[in-house]
Design an enzyme around this catalytic site. Structure first.
Site, PDB file in Angstrom:
ATOM      1  N   HIS A   1     -11.764 -19.047   6.308  1.00  0.00           N
ATOM      2  CA  HIS A   1     -10.689 -18.103   5.387  1.00  0.00           C
ATOM      3  C   HIS A   1     -10.116 -18.814   4.441  1.00  0.00           C
ATOM      4  O   HIS A   1     -10.025 -18.775   3.178  1.00  0.00           O
ATOM      5  CB  HIS A   1      -9.922 -17.648   6.520  1.00  0.00           C
ATOM      6  CG  HIS A   1     -10.124 -16.730   7.719  1.00  0.00           C
ATOM      7  ND1 HIS A   1      -9.967 -16.891   8.761  1.00  0.00           N
ATOM      8  CD2 HIS A   1     -10.714 -15.558   7.528  1.00  0.00           C
ATOM      9  CE1 HIS A   1     -10.355 -15.946   9.543  1.00  0.00           C
ATOM     10  NE2 HIS A   1     -10.896 -15.089   8.780  1.00  0.00           N
TER      11      HIS A   1
ATOM     12  N   VAL B   1     -18.815 -21.200   5.756  1.00  0.00           N
ATOM     13  CA  VAL B   1     -18.285 -22.394   6.251  1.00  0.00           C
ATOM     14  C   VAL B   1     -18.635 -22.684   7.775  1.00  0.00           C
ATOM     15  O   VAL B   1     -18.511 -21.711   8.458  1.00  0.00           O
ATOM     16  CB  VAL B   1     -16.831 -22.427   6.048  1.00  0.00           C
ATOM     17  CG1 VAL B   1     -16.227 -23.888   6.655  1.00  0.00           C
ATOM     18  CG2 VAL B   1     -16.482 -22.237   4.518  1.00  0.00           C
TER      19      VAL B   1
END
Ligand code: AMP
Length: 284
Positions: A37, A176
């Site tokens: 995030h 990620v």
């Protein structure tokens, strides 16, 4: 950093910022923030002059049998992390604010919402598309950043923005991962240490497919059987789906002749994990 819970206040903030020439960037999230995030937040920072992050666990995208109540939440920690990223505004409305009594309007991206996660989670993308359309109308961003980790969601939102003429630039951000390859996810918090190890089978399966395709394999059935074999070598894993699809239309493909999406959903204990990769055809 301002924290706003009311839609009317959020809209006034955006109106003021737009009138004074700001370019608003939005990162929609369900909170319980991790580095994935935060990486989106940093990208959004570079795309606009004002940065908004929304935190809303959206009940409309969870079926009654799913983990809406158990979904991890930690608003205090999220606020602390976002403050450190110099976020201008966090929008965290209540469910009653977003879906008041007699609420009845939904957005359905019909074809693209049906396969993959849509097949096992009917109504999921209707909930996603609805809340994103609402967030776009409330926050009025010029640009919004979404993760490729949720590839189907990303493409559905692009379609939604085009189909409804929403004047928002959609930016995709790469997945990620932890050092060992596991894609970061709020749902990783469901995993105990041995399940955490088992969860690596998703990344291994993506890598198996990638190396097959790099060596010239282009038959989807062959690739998918190698992918499934890799996942089922892990006794704690149960495949929900493993599919090869066109990244734009999300339609199935039989041969890898152009960049192709390999999308996985795998149960590890009570966590349903998703991951994906774009496979580019090899040279032979
Ligand atoms: P969520 O809070 O899970 O709804 O995710 C909010 C946004 O963060 C979505 O655009 C996700 O695709 C994105 N996201 C979640 N996990 C990752 C990750 N590991 N890497 C990049 N983006 C991510």
């Amino acid at each position: 950093m301002r924290v706003i819970e009311q839609i009317s206040q959020m809209q006034s903030w955006s109106e003021r910022e737009r009138c004074s020439g700001s370019r608003i960037a939005l990162v929609p999230t369900m909170g319980f923030l991790h580095e994935g995030h935060l990486s989106l937040v940093r990208e959004a920072r570079s795309k606009g002059t004002r940065l908004a992050v929304s935190i809303f666990v959206n009940p409309a995208q969870f079926a009654p049998s799913e983990d809406y109540a158990a979904y991890p939440r930690d608003l205090d920690r999220d606020r602390y992390l976002l403050e450190r990223e110099s976020v201008d505004v966090v929008f965290c409305p209540s469910v009653a604010e977003m879906y008041p009594e007699r609420y009845q309007t939904y957005v359905d991206v019909e074809e693209m919402g049906a396969p993959l996660c849509g097949a096992g989670r009917p109504g999921h993308f209707r909930g996603v598309a609805t809340v994103v359309a609402k967030l776009f109308n409330i926050v009025r961003p010029h640009v919004a950043v979404f993760g490729q980790k949720d590839f189907q969601q990303l493409q559905i939102i692009r379609r939604l923005a085009r189909d409804l003429n929403l004047d928002v630039e959609i930016v995709a951000h790469p997945t990620v991962r932890e050092k060992d390859g596991l894609a970061l996810s709020s749902r990783n918090s469901y995993l105990d240490p041995s399940e955490r190890q088992a969860a690596l089978c998703l990344y291994r399966a993506l890598k198996v497919a990638e190396s097959l395709v790099q060596r010239g394999e282009n038959n989807c059935a062959t690739i998918l059987s190698a992918v499934t074999a890799e996942i089922t070598r892990e006794p704690r894993a149960r495949v929900d789906y493993a599919e090869l699809r066109d990244p734009e239309s999300l339609k199935e493909v039989g041969r890898i002749e152009r960049p192709t999406l390999l999308a996985l959903a795998v149960w590890i204990g009570k966590a349903r994990l998703i991951d994906n990769i774009i496979l580019a055809p090899g040279r032979n």
